[in-house]
Design a protein around this motif. Structure first.
Motif, PDB file in Angstrom:
ATOM      1  N   PRO A 166     -13.574  -7.407   5.335  1.00 36.17           N
ATOM      2  CA  PRO A 166     -12.238  -7.755   6.264  1.00 36.17           C
ATOM      3  C   PRO A 166     -11.328  -6.914   5.842  1.00 36.17           C
ATOM      4  N   THR A 167     -10.782  -6.510   6.889  1.00 33.27           N
ATOM      5  CA  THR A 167      -9.301  -5.720   6.619  1.00 33.27           C
ATOM      6  C   THR A 167      -8.453  -5.988   7.667  1.00 33.27           C
ATOM      7  N   LEU A 168      -6.919  -6.230   7.202  1.00 35.71           N
ATOM      8  CA  LEU A 168      -6.058  -6.445   8.212  1.00 35.71           C
ATOM      9  C   LEU A 168      -6.089  -5.569   9.260  1.00 35.71           C
ATOM     10  N   ASP A 169      -5.321  -6.132  10.389  1.00 33.97           N
ATOM     11  CA  ASP A 169      -5.186  -5.022  11.556  1.00 33.97           C
ATOM     12  C   ASP A 169      -3.616  -4.797  11.603  1.00 33.97           C
ATOM     13  N   PRO A 170      -3.154  -3.745  11.363  1.00 33.95           N
ATOM     14  CA  PRO A 170      -1.831  -3.537  11.013  1.00 33.95           C
ATOM     15  C   PRO A 170      -0.860  -3.271  12.149  1.00 33.95           C
ATOM     16  N   THR A 171      -1.972  -3.082  13.275  1.00 39.56           N
ATOM     17  CA  THR A 171      -1.056  -3.167  14.581  1.00 39.56           C
ATOM     18  C   THR A 171      -0.310  -4.345  14.955  1.00 39.56           C
ATOM     19  N   LEU A 172      -0.668  -5.445  14.064  1.00 37.90           N
ATOM     20  CA  LEU A 172      -0.210  -6.981  14.479  1.00 37.90           C
ATOM     21  C   LEU A 172       1.473  -6.870  13.694  1.00 37.90           C
ATOM     22  N   ALA A 173       1.458  -5.984  12.893  1.00 46.19           N
ATOM     23  CA  ALA A 173       2.822  -5.913  11.726  1.00 46.19           C
ATOM     24  C   ALA A 173       4.018  -5.765  13.073  1.00 46.19           C
ATOM     25  N   THR A 174       5.122  -6.393  12.596  1.00 43.50           N
ATOM     26  CA  THR A 174       6.368  -6.471  13.102  1.00 43.50           C
ATOM     27  C   THR A 174       7.287  -5.894  12.191  1.00 43.50           C
ATOM     28  N   GLY A 175       8.668  -5.821  12.778  1.00 39.85           N
ATOM     29  CA  GLY A 175       9.782  -5.504  12.120  1.00 39.85           C
ATOM     30  C   GLY A 175      10.234  -3.947  12.251  1.00 39.85           C
ATOM     31  N   SER A 176      10.769  -3.481  11.213  1.00 38.62           N
ATOM     32  CA  SER A 176      11.127  -1.991  11.230  1.00 38.62           C
ATOM     33  C   SER A 176      10.146  -1.079  11.462  1.00 38.62           C
ATOM     34  N   ARG A 177      10.411   0.272  11.600  1.00 38.73           N
ATOM     35  CA  ARG A 177       9.388   1.051  11.586  1.00 38.73           C
ATOM     36  C   ARG A 177       8.774   1.315  10.291  1.00 38.73           C
ATOM     37  N   GLU A 178       9.685   1.289   9.321  1.00 38.26           N
ATOM     38  CA  GLU A 178       9.361   1.373   7.871  1.00 38.26           C
ATOM     39  C   GLU A 178       8.567   0.187   7.311  1.00 38.26           C
ATOM     40  N   GLN A 179       8.847  -0.923   7.824  1.00 38.78           N
ATOM     41  CA  GLN A 179       7.748  -2.121   7.514  1.00 38.78           C
ATOM     42  C   GLN A 179       6.394  -2.095   8.403  1.00 38.78           C
ATOM     43  N   ILE A 180       6.462  -1.424   9.438  1.00 33.47           N
ATOM     44  CA  ILE A 180       5.269  -1.282  10.178  1.00 33.47           C
ATOM     45  C   ILE A 180       4.446  -0.253   9.247  1.00 33.47           C
ATOM     46  N   LEU A 181       4.995   1.025   8.864  1.00 35.17           N
ATOM     47  CA  LEU A 181       4.355   1.840   8.088  1.00 35.17           C
ATOM     48  C   LEU A 181       3.811   1.344   7.115  1.00 35.17           C
ATOM     49  N   ASN A 182       4.627   0.483   6.213  1.00 35.57           N
ATOM     50  CA  ASN A 182       3.915  -0.112   5.018  1.00 35.57           C
ATOM     51  C   ASN A 182       2.773  -0.728   5.250  1.00 35.57           C
ATOM     52  N   GLU A 183       2.601  -1.655   6.254  1.00 34.90           N
ATOM     53  CA  GLU A 183       1.264  -2.220   6.728  1.00 34.90           C
ATOM     54  C   GLU A 183       0.239  -1.307   6.824  1.00 34.90           C
ATOM     55  N   TYR A 184       0.623   0.113   7.525  1.00 36.79           N
ATOM     56  CA  TYR A 184      -0.388   0.781   7.733  1.00 36.79           C
ATOM     57  C   TYR A 184      -0.903   1.423   6.399  1.00 36.79           C
ATOM     58  N   ARG A 185       0.088   1.690   5.609  1.00 35.15           N
ATOM     59  CA  ARG A 185      -0.120   2.089   4.230  1.00 35.15           C
ATOM     60  C   ARG A 185      -0.826   1.343   3.544  1.00 35.15           C
ATOM     61  N   ALA A 186      -0.738   0.031   3.330  1.00 38.32           N
ATOM     62  CA  ALA A 186      -1.440  -1.113   2.658  1.00 38.32           C
ATOM     63  C   ALA A 186      -3.041  -0.751   3.193  1.00 38.32           C
TER      64      ALA A 186
END
Length: 150
Positions: free
Chosen positions: A109-129
């Motif tokens: 099970p792996t989160l889908d980072p495309t669902l992240a919201t917020g600033s570019r940096e917050q979104i990038l942090n989801e992708y990094r995770a």
């Protein structure tokens, strides 16, 4: 089939659209196991290139420029020892497609980072995770060891 202590020699990673999670996993595996593990990725549906993936993979020195999203049907290959699915729909598809083959299918099970919201940096942090979680799981599952220093 792969048993304990045996590293699979051919691995496929699958997710919904082969644009974020599975290409990350494919590239990480290729980077960690150069010329040791044959690796491919695919999605249930056709996806498109995600610039956030390119950005977070570039941060760790992995070039994603050659990746083209592809579906299970476009991946005209079989003979994988291990299919790792990263999304529920991919898991169902992989089980259906491999039911007559001797292949291990594992669901991570792996989160889908495309669902992240917020600033570019917050979104990038989801992708990094997601990138870092995949790196950890791949190293553990495929029994990665750092190259001997010398």
């Amino acid at each position: 089939m792969t048993g304990p202590g045996l590293r699979p020699t051919a691995v496929m990673f699958a997710c919904g659209m082969n644009s974020v999670r599975s290409p990350m996993a494919e590239a990480l595996t290729r980077t960690l196991f150069p010329n040791q593990v044959y690796v491919r990725s695919a999605g249930v549906r056709q996806g498109k290139i995600d610039p956030f993936v390119d950005a977070v993979m570039a941060e760790i020195g992995v070039d994603m420029s050659k990746h083209q999203p592809r579906t299970f049907e476009q991946l005209d290959e079989s003979g994988f020892d291990l299919v790792v699915t990263l999304a529920p729909e991919a898991h169902h598809k992989a089980l259906d497609m491999t039911r007559t083959e001797a292949v291990d299918v594992e669901y991570w099970p792996t989160l889908d980072p495309t669902l992240a919201t917020g600033s570019r940096e917050q979104i990038l942090n989801e992708y990094r995770a997601v990138r870092d979680q995949l790196m950890m799981r791949i190293k553990k599952r495929l029994d990665w060891a750092p190259p001997p220093s010398g």
